[in-house]
Structures are given as structure tokens and as C-alpha cells.
Design a protein around this motif. Structure first.
Motif, mmCIF file in Angstrom:
data_model
loop_
_atom_site.group_PDB
_atom_site.id
_atom_site.type_symbol
_atom_site.label_atom_id
_atom_site.label_comp_id
_atom_site.label_asym_id
_atom_site.label_seq_id
_atom_site.Cartn_x
_atom_site.Cartn_y
_atom_site.Cartn_z
ATOM 1 N N GLY A 36 1.206 -1.277 0.052
ATOM 2 C CA GLY A 36 0.004 0.272 -0.150
ATOM 3 C C GLY A 36 0.789 0.929 0.155
ATOM 4 N N GLY A 37 0.326 2.239 -0.407
ATOM 5 C CA GLY A 37 1.199 3.703 -0.206
ATOM 6 C C GLY A 37 0.901 3.796 -2.181
ATOM 7 N N THR A 38 1.809 4.862 -1.928
ATOM 8 C CA THR A 38 2.273 5.723 -3.113
ATOM 9 C C THR A 38 3.850 5.555 -3.504
ATOM 10 N N VAL A 39 4.435 5.276 -4.627
ATOM 11 C CA VAL A 39 5.497 5.023 -5.233
ATOM 12 C C VAL A 39 5.584 5.832 -6.261
ATOM 13 N N LEU A 40 6.857 6.308 -6.251
ATOM 14 C CA LEU A 40 7.809 7.374 -7.152
ATOM 15 C C LEU A 40 8.410 6.023 -7.990
ATOM 16 N N LYS A 41 8.697 6.384 -9.480
ATOM 17 C CA LYS A 41 9.690 5.096 -10.297
ATOM 18 C C LYS A 41 10.674 5.808 -10.811
ATOM 19 N N SER A 42 11.830 5.605 -11.144
ATOM 20 C CA SER A 42 13.232 6.455 -10.957
ATOM 21 C C SER A 42 13.781 5.577 -12.031
ATOM 22 N N VAL A 43 14.150 6.094 -12.961
ATOM 23 C CA VAL A 43 15.552 5.319 -13.391
ATOM 24 C C VAL A 43 17.027 5.543 -12.991
ATOM 25 N N PRO A 44 17.909 5.191 -12.878
ATOM 26 C CA PRO A 44 18.495 5.794 -11.893
ATOM 27 C C PRO A 44 19.624 6.205 -12.855
ATOM 28 N N SER A 45 21.427 6.734 -13.206
ATOM 29 C CA SER A 45 22.151 7.313 -13.579
ATOM 30 C C SER A 45 23.367 5.483 -14.362
ATOM 31 N N SER A 46 23.043 5.062 -12.470
ATOM 32 C CA SER A 46 23.536 3.646 -13.565
ATOM 33 C C SER A 46 23.156 3.059 -12.397
ATOM 34 N N ASP A 47 23.972 1.538 -11.758
ATOM 35 C CA ASP A 47 23.406 0.878 -11.601
ATOM 36 C C ASP A 47 24.219 0.867 -10.000
ATOM 37 N N LEU A 48 23.843 -0.192 -9.222
ATOM 38 C CA LEU A 48 23.934 0.333 -7.885
ATOM 39 C C LEU A 48 24.971 -1.324 -7.608
ATOM 40 N N ALA A 49 26.114 -0.348 -7.257
ATOM 41 C CA ALA A 49 26.978 -1.649 -7.072
ATOM 42 C C ALA A 49 27.922 -1.756 -5.917
ATOM 43 N N ILE A 50 27.644 -0.418 -5.592
ATOM 44 C CA ILE A 50 28.942 -0.403 -3.585
ATOM 45 C C ILE A 50 27.667 0.242 -3.148
ATOM 46 N N LEU A 51 27.903 0.200 -1.453
ATOM 47 C CA LEU A 51 26.775 0.572 -0.383
ATOM 48 C C LEU A 51 27.771 1.838 0.229
ATOM 49 N N ASP A 52 28.423 1.272 -0.063
ATOM 50 C CA ASP A 52 29.744 2.572 0.851
ATOM 51 C C ASP A 52 29.586 4.019 0.378
ATOM 52 N N PRO A 53 29.051 5.006 1.188
ATOM 53 C CA PRO A 53 29.498 5.713 0.274
ATOM 54 C C PRO A 53 30.747 6.982 0.749
ATOM 55 N N ILE A 54 31.600 6.133 1.847
ATOM 56 C CA ILE A 54 33.204 6.334 2.354
ATOM 57 C C ILE A 54 34.060 5.803 1.213
ATOM 58 N N TRP A 55 33.915 4.137 0.975
ATOM 59 C CA TRP A 55 34.747 3.584 0.470
ATOM 60 C C TRP A 55 34.829 3.689 -1.235
ATOM 61 N N THR A 56 33.371 4.512 -1.989
ATOM 62 C CA THR A 56 33.373 4.820 -3.171
ATOM 63 C C THR A 56 33.186 6.613 -3.628
ATOM 64 N N THR A 57 33.395 7.123 -4.330
ATOM 65 C CA THR A 57 32.865 8.379 -5.337
ATOM 66 C C THR A 57 32.004 8.352 -5.684
ATOM 67 N N ALA A 58 31.726 6.841 -6.431
ATOM 68 C CA ALA A 58 30.344 6.507 -7.515
ATOM 69 C C ALA A 58 29.566 7.370 -6.694
ATOM 70 N N GLN A 59 29.285 8.465 -8.053
ATOM 71 C CA GLN A 59 27.739 8.762 -7.688
ATOM 72 C C GLN A 59 26.462 8.225 -6.800
ATOM 73 N N ILE A 60 26.247 7.620 -7.957
ATOM 74 C CA ILE A 60 25.012 6.572 -7.402
ATOM 75 C C ILE A 60 24.481 5.970 -5.762
ATOM 76 N N THR A 61 26.066 6.098 -5.786
ATOM 77 C CA THR A 61 26.289 5.676 -4.361
ATOM 78 C C THR A 61 26.165 6.504 -3.069
ATOM 79 N N GLY A 62 26.768 7.588 -3.445
ATOM 80 C CA GLY A 62 25.932 9.206 -3.440
ATOM 81 C C GLY A 62 24.209 9.372 -3.024
ATOM 82 N N GLU A 63 23.835 8.910 -4.419
ATOM 83 C CA GLU A 63 22.393 9.240 -4.188
ATOM 84 C C GLU A 63 21.723 8.383 -3.656
ATOM 85 N N HIS A 64 22.078 7.217 -2.769
ATOM 86 C CA HIS A 64 21.618 5.950 -2.039
ATOM 87 C C HIS A 64 21.556 6.521 -1.390
#
Length: 542
Positions: A36-64
Motif C-alpha cells: 500500500g501507499g504511493t510509489v515514485l519510479k525512477s531510472v537512475p544514472s547507473s546501477d547501484l553496485a556499492i553501498l558504502d559512500p566512504i569506500w567509493t566516490t561513485a555518484q550512484i552510491t551518493g544518491e543512495h
């Protein structure tokens, strides 16, 4: 002197939706989540492969990370740092002591309270990998817990960028649980538990396909109006879904059909399709744009030689418009810029750039390669085919390097793999994951300041950013920028930095470009611009 601000928050919303490639079912963008509830659907700039924003500078990890973590400070629309998680903070008259007080009631997604010990551990981990944090450490930073809601920072000498560094729009000090922040800064965290407005749904995560976030009911926004990345960051949709769609045409068609609400990085050739749809609008996230980059592995043969790096840089700078045109199309989408310090910035300088004009490129490249003792060794270039701009840049590079006699080994892959392979220090001859060049991009606002410019760090020891260039002279100049007291002093240091940069060549910059995103105006409103895609304050229309 005391600076005070009350009532903190963060609320980011990112998303992606159902994989629209073959084998997946398309659900209309207005559909409800199974719970239940509303859903926003987006196509991100790339795949999310790494969760740690300190370990990587990948922008997608920053967005996450902007979705799930909170920050001590955030940057408003005028570029000023404002408190977010803090109820108040104060600075001593001599600028050497800071006292921070957390808002009451901050809670992690696992139900545990956010405390001063979590903040201290998070900032200390952040400071080992981020330029502003490293600079604070160079100024003698010592963090200490006073009580559950209070912590302090003491410095040996004043540092004027404490608040802005902690709240940087590109890589702020995201606050984690103490147990997660205790992970070595050069190892990846194993969890993704924050105190931000959205919770990461690990069970729904399908790398290469789908990422899901759910609204955190215990998160309370600040009371101030939203202002840039600061103020009240209110989460609207109940669920944010990202769908990874590598093919831009498929993503754009999904947006036009109403199957998704947003596409973060449509390719330039498809923008006319979006502009022709009355229900879709395009906008540029950053007015200063992005800087394309080719990063060398400075530890691997033959790019460990400055002559090879200078040869490759000359090839790019002499033909920069060809790269930018291939990457983003029409001239209004890019700016030829011969300075790595970013054109249009306060520290733009043309010192030394005359070497890139009116030059016999082939003859000068041959001179550089002879100086380096280049003997036709293969140069392994990583090609992320799922990133249109970077893929186009690399195809131009490969052909032009071959034209001047450089032996190119072009290795097609995806961005997630590039993000992992670029951590490999060994060269291609020693490790199958080794490389000589990988492409990337940075928000230009990060590159214009020598302190926030991550790849400009050439500190010896191999603990700087991927590629690990080492030059004590350049690093000493970079650090001296923080001590400059006048704009004249700063500009002189930037001029000296650029001259030394051209001798060392830690990376190749590829002009500036502007990356628009597309979204459905009949579905969503309230998008925040600032460089990194964020989703707080978005409202969904009926």
C-alpha cells in the motif's frame, strides 16, 4: 561567537522501478506498492553496485546515501552550510573549539537512538577518505563525546571550512551507527542502516535491476522551508523504486509511456523526444555542470610514466570538442575548457594552457613517449558501455590514441564493474582486473577548489583516490591553499598548482558538460536541483 540553529532533518527520495528490459512486467507509474501507499519510479544514472559512500566516490552510491543517511550540515541554495541533525552548535572566538548538540529524538532505522558516539565515529571514518576531513586532520582535529547528544571538535589552528566540509553536497559526512562506522575506511561496510527519511529494502535489492526504499515513519523534518539541500527535507512518496535500464532509448520510451516518473540521465540525442511531450520537462541539475575525466593507474606500466600521461592528455586537450560533442551532442550541452580548475569558477586560470593550442600533436606526443621510454606496451582502457557519455568518450579516446601510436587494449564492461576494478592497484600484467585508464565524471563544483578536488590529492603512500598518483610538491601546494588568507594568495597558489599539475598529470580532464534529467510534470512536482539527484520535497500528483 556562537552560531545556533534548531530543529534538524533530512528527507531524500530516490527511486527506480521495474526493469523494463525483456522478461519483466511493466507496472504503470501510479501503481501502489504491494504493502500500500504511493510509489515514485525512477531510472537512475547507473546501477547501484556499492553501498558504502566512504569506500567509493561513485555518484550512484551518493544518491543512495542521501536517501538513507542523515547529515550534520547541508548546503543551502546560496552555498552556505546549515545545520541538519544539529539542534545547535557553537564556535569559540579563536576558532579552535566547536561544540555540537544533536536534535532530540533522532532514530536509526533499527530503532536505536542516534547518539554523539555515532557521529564521532562516522566523522572520523569519513575524515580518512575525504579531502575536507583529511584537511581537518592536518589541522589537528580531535573529536570527543561529551554526552549522548553532545560532542566536540578541537583544532590546533583554525580551519574555515568545517561546516561546509561536513555538509558537502557531493560527499558529506553521512552519519552511520557507531558499529558500522567502526569499519576500516578502506574496507566496505556490510550494512545500509541510517537515520534518514528512507530505509533501504535489502531483500528487494536486485543488483543490475531494481533498488527499493521505503519511507521511515520515525523521521521528522526540520521546520524551516527547503532551501537547496538544507532546510526541511520532506519525504513524499511511501516507496521509491529505481529500475536500472542501461539502454537510454528504452528508459526514455518508458518515461513517455508513463511507466516511470523520472529518467536521471537521458542521452542527448533523445532530448527532442522529451521536449516534444507536453507532460515531460527536462532540467539541468547543476548550473556549473560536470567535468569528464580519464583517471590513470599511476602504479601500472606504462601509465606510471609522466611522459605517457602527458602524451595522452595532449591528445585529449587538442581535440576536446570532439570528445564533448560525442558525449553530449549539441554545443549548448557542453563547454570546451582547457583548465582543470573549471571554467567559470572563482579560480579559473589559463596559466600553462598555451601548450594545448597551435601544437603539432603527433610530434609532441612522440617526444613525450620517447621521454617515457614507451615500448608499445598495451594501455588497458576500461569502457563502461552502459554509461553513454563515458562510453562515447572512451571510443573517441581509443581511436585517437591508436592514431598516435599508442597500443590500446579496450575492455568493454559495465559501470558497476568499473567501480570495482578501479580499486585494483596491480597493473594488467600482474592482475586480470588491472587497468591503465578508467573514465568517470565529477560535479564541477567539487573540482574548482583544490581542497574538495578529490583526484588532485597526490599524497604519497597509496591511500589517496583510485589511481594513487604521488607527488609531494603538488600535494604541498594543494594543502597550502587552506592557509591562504586573501583571494590574491589563493589565486597565486592555484596558478602554481596548475603549472605543477601539467608536469605530473594525475588525471585528464575532459571539458565541462551539462546533464539534463527528464520527469513527468503530470506526475511529480518539487524537484530539488544542486548537482546530485535527490528526491526530498517531491510530491506525487493524482
Amino acid at each position: 561567537m556562537t552560531k545556533t540553529n534548531t530543529d534538524s532533518i533530512r528527507r531524500s527520495v530516490l527511486g527506480a522501478a521495474l526493469a523494463l528490459t525483456a522478461g519483466f512486467i511493466v507496472v504503470p507509474a501510479g501503481a501502489l506498492h504491494a504493502e500500500g501507499g504511493t510509489v515514485l519510479k525512477s531510472v537512475p544514472s547507473s546501477d547501484l553496485a556499492i553501498l558504502d559512500p566512504i569506500w567509493t566516490t561513485a555518484q550512484i552510491t551518493g544518491e543512495h546515501s542521501f536517501l538513507i543517511y542523515d547529515t550534520l550540515f547541508s548546503i543551502d541554495s546560496s552555498g552556505m552550510a546549515q545545520p541538519q541533525m544539529l539542534e545547535s552548535y557553537s564556535v569559540s572566538d579563536d576558532g579552535l573549539s566547536y561544540t555540537f548538540v544533536l536534535r532530540d529524538g533522532l532514530t536509526f532505522h533499527d530503532g536505536t537512538p542516534v547518539e554523539a558516539a555515532d557521529c564521532v565515529a562516522s566523522v572520523e571514518r569519513w575524515s580518512k577518505r575525504r579531502p575536507d576531513g583529511e584537511m581537518m586532520n592536518a589541522y589537528g582535529a580531535k573529536w570527543a563525546v561529551v554526552d549522548a547528544r553532545t560532542f566536540t571538535l578541537t583544532l590546533d589552528k583554525p580551519y574555515s571550512n568545517v561546516e561546509a566540509g561536513l555538509g558537502d553536497n557531493a560527499r558529506p559526512a553521512f552519519i552511520m551507527r557507531q558499529e558500522d562506522a567502526a569499519t576500516d575506511a578502506f574496507e566496505q561496510i556490510k550494512t545500509a542502516v541510517g537515520s534518514g527519511p528512507y530505509m533501504f529494502d535489502e531483500e528487494a535489492w536486485r543488483p543490475g535491476s531494481k533498488v527499493v526504499y521505503h519511507k521511515f515513519a520515525e523521521y521528522v523534518p526540520r521546520s524551516e522551508p527547503s532551501d537547496g539541500f538544507a532546510g526541511g527535507k520532506v519525504a513524499g512518496p511511501d516507496t521509491i523504486e529505481w529500475t536500472v535500464i542501461p539502454d537510454s532509448a528504452t528508459a526514455v520510451n518508458a518515461l513517455i509511456a508513463g511507466e516511470v516518473d523520472m529518467v536521471i540521465s537521458p542521452t542527448p540525442d533523445l532530448l527532442p523526444l522529451l521536449d516534444a511531450d507536453p507532460n515531460i520537462e527536462t532540467m539541468t541539475l547543476s548550473p556549473i555542470g560536470f567535468q569528464g575525466m580519464l583517471r590513470f593507474n599511476s602504479l601500472a606500466t606504462p601509465t606510471d610514466k609522466a611522459g605517457v600521461r602527458k602524451a595522452i592528455n595532449l591528445v585529449v586537450q587538442a581535440h576536446q570538442e570532439e570528445y564533448l560533442s560525442a558525449m553530449v551532442g549539441l554545443p549548448e550541452n557542453y563547454r570546451v575548457c582547457l583548465t582543470p580548475m573549471v571554467c567559470g569558477s572563482p579560480y579559473e586560470t589559463m596559466v600553462g594552457t598555451e601548450q594545448f593550442t597551435d601544437v603539432d600533436v603527433k610530434a609532441k606526443v612522440a617526444e613525450y613517449l620517447e621521454e617515457a621510454g614507451y615500448a608499445d606496451e598495451p594501455v588497458v582502457v576500461l569502457d563502461p558501455t552502459d554509461q553513454q557519455a563515458l562510453h562515447s568518450m572512451i571510443l573517441v579516446l581509443a581511436q585517437q590514441l591508436r592514431d598516435v601510436g599508442i597500443n590500446v587494449d579496450l575492455q568493454a564492461t559495465d559501470w558497476g564493474t568499473v567501480s570495482k576494478r578501479r580499486t585494483t592497484k596491480a597493473g594488467p600484467a600482474e592482475d586480470p582486473n588491472g587497468y591503465n585508464i578508467f573514465p568517470t565524471w565529477w560535479g564541477a563544483n567539487s573540482m574548482l577548489n583544490p581542497i574538495t578536488n578529490v583526484p588532485l590529492n597526490t599524497a604519497p603512500g597509496g591511500e589517496n583516490w583510485y589511481g594513487w598518483p604521488s607527488d609531494e610538491t603538488l600535494e604541498s601546494l594543494r594543502l597550502s591553499f587552506a592557509d591562504a588568507r586573501t583571494e590574491e594568495e589563493k589565486q597565486k597558489i592555484v596558478d602554481d598548482i596548475q603549472q605543477r599539475f601539467f608536469d605530473v598529470m594525475p588525471y585528464v580532464w575532459v571539458g565541462q558538460y551539462f546533464a539534463p534529467m527528464g520527469y513527468r510534470t503530470d506526475r511529480i512536482d518539487g524537484i530539488v536541483s544542486g548537482g546530485t539527484p535527490v528526491y526530498w520535497n517531491i510530491t506525487l500528483k493524482d
